[in-house]
Design a protein around this motif. Structure first.
Motif, mmCIF file in Angstrom:
data_model
loop_
_atom_site.group_PDB
_atom_site.id
_atom_site.type_symbol
_atom_site.label_atom_id
_atom_site.label_comp_id
_atom_site.label_asym_id
_atom_site.label_seq_id
_atom_site.Cartn_x
_atom_site.Cartn_y
_atom_site.Cartn_z
ATOM 1 N N THR A 1 0.843 -1.189 0.000
ATOM 2 C CA THR A 1 0.000 0.000 0.000
ATOM 3 C C THR A 1 0.883 1.246 0.000
ATOM 4 O OG1 THR A 1 -0.138 0.226 2.417
ATOM 5 C CG2 THR A 1 -1.718 -1.273 1.341
ATOM 6 N N SER A 2 0.249 2.394 0.019
ATOM 7 C CA SER A 2 0.996 3.659 0.032
ATOM 8 C C SER A 2 1.338 4.107 1.456
ATOM 9 C CB SER A 2 0.181 4.755 -0.663
ATOM 10 O OG SER A 2 -1.065 4.950 0.006
ATOM 11 N N THR B 1 11.507 9.016 5.790
ATOM 12 C CA THR B 1 10.222 8.394 5.492
ATOM 13 C C THR B 1 10.460 7.154 4.644
ATOM 14 O OG1 THR B 1 9.100 10.540 5.522
ATOM 15 C CG2 THR B 1 7.935 8.727 4.456
ATOM 16 N N PHE B 2 9.914 6.037 5.040
ATOM 17 C CA PHE B 2 10.091 4.798 4.280
ATOM 18 C C PHE B 2 8.882 3.908 4.505
ATOM 19 C CE2 PHE B 2 11.604 3.712 8.462
ATOM 20 C CZ PHE B 2 11.371 2.367 8.609
ATOM 21 N N PRO B 3 8.645 2.904 3.644
ATOM 22 C CA PRO B 3 9.446 2.509 2.480
ATOM 23 C C PRO B 3 9.601 3.648 1.477
ATOM 24 C CG PRO B 3 7.805 0.839 3.017
ATOM 25 C CD PRO B 3 7.480 2.042 3.824
ATOM 26 N N LYS C 1 9.564 -6.295 1.050
ATOM 27 C CA LYS C 1 8.590 -6.986 0.203
ATOM 28 C C LYS C 1 7.940 -8.191 0.880
ATOM 29 C CE LYS C 1 12.312 -9.489 -2.227
ATOM 30 N NZ LYS C 1 12.955 -9.727 -3.545
ATOM 31 N N LEU C 2 8.254 -8.418 2.162
ATOM 32 C CA LEU C 2 7.610 -9.477 2.938
ATOM 33 C C LEU C 2 6.912 -8.848 4.139
ATOM 34 C CD1 LEU C 2 10.371 -12.261 3.118
ATOM 35 C CD2 LEU C 2 8.500 -12.085 1.472
#
Length: 421
Positions: A56-57, A123-125, A132-133
């Motif tokens: 998601t964002s 700020t991340f991702p 990705k997990l």
């Protein structure tokens, strides 16, 4: 002189070696005393639990202050962890898209403050580093790209919602605890079959985001088609505790809530009113933020760079609960950790306990805890009281290790409150 020089060299070498051997722990921790005001939360709500949904964002906001000022070369990475906060021993290629590490490049210098500092933010991702997990993760910050120079470690969570979580909070099944404890019952609803829920599913409950309250459920009480039920009579009993104490340190000119005096010498100082033992006979309702803190100032404009630091003087009028132990003041502002900085000292002449903690301007929740040095047990209620009526936030995490898999997925997360209708 030669012997003195040799001894000095050996001492310096020993110090450098011990520093070089420092390692990250899989916990919320600050490794340098000059690093203050560490914050990590979902950008959708300030000071929320650092949980985001996979794919998601949603983003996490991370920031901290370096009281040494100037600009340092800080790097960061993340590591996938098991449900019980150990390394998953996966390659970074397995759980990261993009690079394995990146530099923190967003920073700003303090302005209009007595205490000079540099504020770093991230700020991340982001495009450089993207997990990705799903699962538990540890954010690691270190100096000059050297992993053996740790600065900060912070836990966060990435969910891949595959189950629904139903919850209820009821009085304890133990008759003597019905007025002090809150029992949490959980039902996990799943559409996809789970072959062996007694082995593959782990469920963790936590109160107010405090890792010290975490309760692990390794086996459901009942397994029904499409649901796992956790309502064992003797499990998931939490002390209701009491509403958090709080103080308002937003201004250096005006005394906020629970602030008795403000003065400046070599630094800013805020003296709080003396706290009393909170173990009253009856519950008293009070609005709190469930242990959170918010950086704010009423003197300038920017909360991050214009908020100054000051020594907060805590005072507690209470009798020690035991003969061999210590009292600490804790909250989200210090990750509920027990350190020398937030340990209270007893002053016999005044018959009170005192502590002085260097904090940034803002609004703070806090409470006093007792650590028994003989047993190592930590009691959050002996100095605060415990009531079933106390409003608390709870977090439920559901982990799944698929047959043949090498990691724990976080397939369910729920944030709920004991007074929600």
């Amino acid at each position: 002189m030669i012997k003195s020089g040799i001894l000095l060299f050996l001492c310096l070498f020993s110090l450098q070696t011990s520093q070089a051997q420092q390692k990250f722990t899989y916990d919320n921790k600050v490794y340098n005393t000059e690093i203050k005001t560490v914050q990590l939360y979902n950008t959708q709500k300030e000071q929320s639990i650092p949980v985001i949904a996979l794919g998601t964002s949603e983003k996490l906001s991370f920031s901290f202050d370096d009281l040494r000022g100037g600009s340092k070369n800080y790097w960061y990475t993340v590591e996938h962890c098991t449900y019980d906060w150990k390394s998953s021993n996966l390659s970074a290629l397995d759980y990261l898209d993009g690079m394995n590490e990146d530099r923190i490049i967003d920073y700003a210098y303090s302005s209009k403050t007595l205490q000079k500092f540099t504020h770093y933010s991230l700020t991340f991702p982001n495009d450089q580093l993207k997990p990705k997990l799903s699962g538990n993760y540890l954010l690691k910050v270190y100096e000059n790209g050297e992993m053996d120079r740790p600065v900060i470690s912070q836990r966060f969570y990435i969910t891949d919602q595959q189950v629904n979580i139903q919850t209820e909070v009821v009085p304890s099944n133990e008759v003597s605890l019905r007025f002090s404890n809150q029992k949490v019952n959980v039902t996990v609803l799943h559409k996809n079959p789970i072959q062996n829920p007694y082995q593959d599913i782990k469920m963790v409950l936590m109160q107010n985001g405090n890792p010290l309250t975490a309760k692990l459920n390794t086996k459901p009480t009942y397994v029904k088609p499409g649901s796992l039920i956790y309502n064992d009579l003797a499990s998931n009993d939490f002390k209701g505790s009491n509403e958090f104490r709080k103080f308002d340190f937003r201004s250096l000119r005006y005394k906020g809530e629970h602030v008795q005096d403000i003065f400046t010498d070599s630094t800013n100082n805020a003296v709080l009113f003396t706290d009393q033992n909170g173990t009253a006979l009856k519950y008293t309702q009070q609005i709190d933020e469930d242990g959170a803190f918010f950086i704010r100032n009423q003197d300038n404009i920017d909360n991050d760079t214009d908020s100054d630091y000051g020594r907060i003087q805590f005072a507690l009028n209470a009798v020690a609960p035991g003969s061999n132990g210590d009292i600490y003041v804790v909250g989200r502002f210090n990750n509920y950790t027990l350190t020398e900085e937030n340990k209270l000292s007893y002053v016999a002449s005044k018959k009170k306990y005192y502590a002085s903690i260097y904090l940034k301007q803002g609004l703070y929740d806090y409470q006093y805890v007792w650590k028994d040095n003989t047993t190592g047990n930590i009691d959050h209620t002996v100095l605060e009281g415990s009531f079933f009526e106390t409003e608390n936030n709870y977090q439920a995490f559901v982990y799944y290790r698929r047959p043949g898999s090498r990691w724990d997925e976080l397939i369910g997360y729920s944030l709920f409150n004991n007074i929600q209708k």
